[in-house]
Design a protein around this motif. Structure first.
Motif, PDB file in Angstrom:
ATOM      1  N   GLU A  67       0.805  -1.186   0.001  1.00  0.00           N
ATOM      2  CA  GLU A  67       0.065  -0.077  -0.069  1.00  0.00           C
ATOM      3  C   GLU A  67       1.083   1.318  -0.100  1.00  0.00           C
ATOM      4  OE1 GLU A  67      -2.207   1.100   3.609  1.00  0.00           O
ATOM      5  OE2 GLU A  67      -0.872  -0.401   4.705  1.00  0.00           O
ATOM      6  N   ILE A  68       0.391   2.327  -0.703  1.00  0.00           N
ATOM      7  CA  ILE A  68       1.047   3.687  -0.492  1.00  0.00           C
ATOM      8  C   ILE A  68       0.826   4.315   0.604  1.00  0.00           C
ATOM      9  CG2 ILE A  68       1.264   5.757  -1.757  1.00  0.00           C
ATOM     10  CD1 ILE A  68       0.976   4.387  -4.328  1.00  0.00           C
ATOM     11  N   ILE A  69       1.792   4.527   1.338  1.00  0.00           N
ATOM     12  CA  ILE A  69       1.539   5.310   2.626  1.00  0.00           C
ATOM     13  C   ILE A  69       1.603   6.921   2.525  1.00  0.00           C
ATOM     14  CG2 ILE A  69       2.468   5.956   5.016  1.00  0.00           C
ATOM     15  CD1 ILE A  69       1.549   2.966   4.552  1.00  0.00           C
ATOM     16  N   ARG A  70       2.374   7.367   1.490  1.00  0.00           N
ATOM     17  CA  ARG A  70       2.399   8.817   1.021  1.00  0.00           C
ATOM     18  C   ARG A  70       2.968   8.755  -0.151  1.00  0.00           C
ATOM     19  NH1 ARG A  70       5.114  13.390   0.884  1.00  0.00           N
ATOM     20  NH2 ARG A  70       3.654  15.476   1.501  1.00  0.00           N
ATOM     21  N   GLN A  71       2.196   9.720  -1.010  1.00  0.00           N
ATOM     22  CA  GLN A  71       2.875  10.085  -2.529  1.00  0.00           C
ATOM     23  C   GLN A  71       2.955  11.712  -2.595  1.00  0.00           C
ATOM     24  OE1 GLN A  71       0.676   8.284  -5.781  1.00  0.00           O
ATOM     25  NE2 GLN A  71       2.592   8.281  -6.919  1.00  0.00           N
ATOM     26  N   GLY A  72       4.222  11.930  -2.681  1.00  0.00           N
ATOM     27  CA  GLY A  72       4.396  13.460  -2.892  1.00  0.00           C
ATOM     28  C   GLY A  72       4.885  13.755  -4.320  1.00  0.00           C
ATOM     29  N   ARG A  73       5.310  14.986  -4.491  1.00  0.00           N
ATOM     30  CA  ARG A  73       5.936  15.335  -5.955  1.00  0.00           C
ATOM     31  C   ARG A  73       7.096  14.457  -6.580  1.00  0.00           C
ATOM     32  NH1 ARG A  73       6.829  21.614  -7.170  1.00  0.00           N
ATOM     33  NH2 ARG A  73       7.689  21.278  -5.016  1.00  0.00           N
ATOM     34  N   ASN A  74       8.070  14.117  -5.439  1.00  0.00           N
ATOM     35  CA  ASN A  74       9.168  13.389  -5.806  1.00  0.00           C
ATOM     36  C   ASN A  74       9.320  12.023  -5.068  1.00  0.00           C
ATOM     37  OD1 ASN A  74      10.529  15.370  -7.527  1.00  0.00           O
ATOM     38  ND2 ASN A  74      10.628  16.665  -5.670  1.00  0.00           N
ATOM     39  N   VAL A  75       8.661  12.014  -3.909  1.00  0.00           N
ATOM     40  CA  VAL A  75       8.751  10.681  -3.025  1.00  0.00           C
ATOM     41  C   VAL A  75       7.702   9.913  -2.767  1.00  0.00           C
ATOM     42  CG1 VAL A  75       9.714  10.053  -0.887  1.00  0.00           C
ATOM     43  CG2 VAL A  75      10.775  11.939  -2.182  1.00  0.00           C
TER      44      VAL A  75
END
Length: 260
Positions: free
Chosen positions: A73-81
């Protein structure tokens, strides 16, 4: 059984799988690098557009065998990380839990490259073969290992173990997958100070990938473990992986249980 064949059933959809993992077992559990690679593979197959891997934290909670349910599962998706959690469930409970940090390359604000390996190892062409017909199945059937230092090791402030390692069946692994698989192949160097024979067991593993496109010559990599402190039945270990030209490609740390 090659590592890519072992990974083939992993779909990244959270469904249980039975892996052809017999040659990757170490006692009743998978070799740590192989179980970590299963988790990484589940992450990149569940989310195929991830940027390159930069770092990971892996906890070896309980034995992981051939029957596992990888859940990503994706915990957090930012612009780069992007941070991804992967659990390998065994009988409905975590056998391995892990966090994988993927990061797109950015314009560097300062560059400092790791120095070449020192002291220089024995060249792999001249190095003495080790563990031939010895050790767990994954060592005997999957890896070639050669001594990269004089017998007994160099004179170091802490116990250090260096070995040349090469996969016997490297049929198309990407560079990051190969680094994850190879990064834990050495025995913990606390074995050099053990007073009585006994097993050792990795409890966790943290890694930083320095080069997601790492390459080497003739398949050989230099793996190192170093025990910074061992007492009370545990060892704090540093891990490093260089290519055949002495360029550092991965660094890590782990806690090891020392029995006996």
């Amino acid at each position: 059984m090659s590592i890519t064949a072992m990974l083939e059933p992993i779909a990244g959809n959270g469904e249980p799988v039975t892996l052809p993992a017999q040659e990757w077992l170490q006692g009743r559990t998978l070799y740590g690098g192989a179980s970590a690679l299963i988790a990484y593979t589940a992450a990149i197959r569940a989310f195929p557009d991830l940027p390159p891997l930069r770092s990971a934290q892996v906890a070896f909670v309980a034995p992981v065998g051939a029957d596992v349910t990888p859940r990503a599962e994706i915990i957090r998706q930012g612009r780069n990380v992007t941070q991804v959690r992967v659990d390998l469930l065994v009988d409905g409970k975590p056998g391995l839990t892990s966090f994988w940090l993927f990061g797109a390359a950015r314009e560097p604000n300062g560059v400092h490259r790791a120095p070449p390996v020192s002291p220089a190892p024995v060249p792999f062409e001249d190095a003495e073969p080790m563990m031939v017909g010895k050790g767990p199945a994954f060592i005997q059937h999957q890896f070639e290992i050669r001594r990269a230092e004089p017998s007994g090791g160099h004179e170091e402030a802490v116990p250090v173990m260096r070995r040349w390692v090469r996969l016997k069946n490297d049929d198309g692994l990407d560079p990051v997958s190969r680094s994850v698989l190879l990064g834990d192949v050495n025995a913990p160097s606390a074995i050099r100070v053990m007073e009585r024979p006994g097993p050792l067991s990795s409890m966790n593993w943290a890694i930083n990938i320095l080069d997601p496109e790492a390459r080497t010559r003739e398949g050989w990599w230099l793996a190192e473990t170093a025990s910074d402190h061992a007492d009370a039945g545990y060892s704090s270990e540093r891990l490093r992986l260089w290519n055949a030209d002495g360029q550092l490609v991965m660094v890590g740390q782990q806690a090891v249980a020392v029995f006996g």
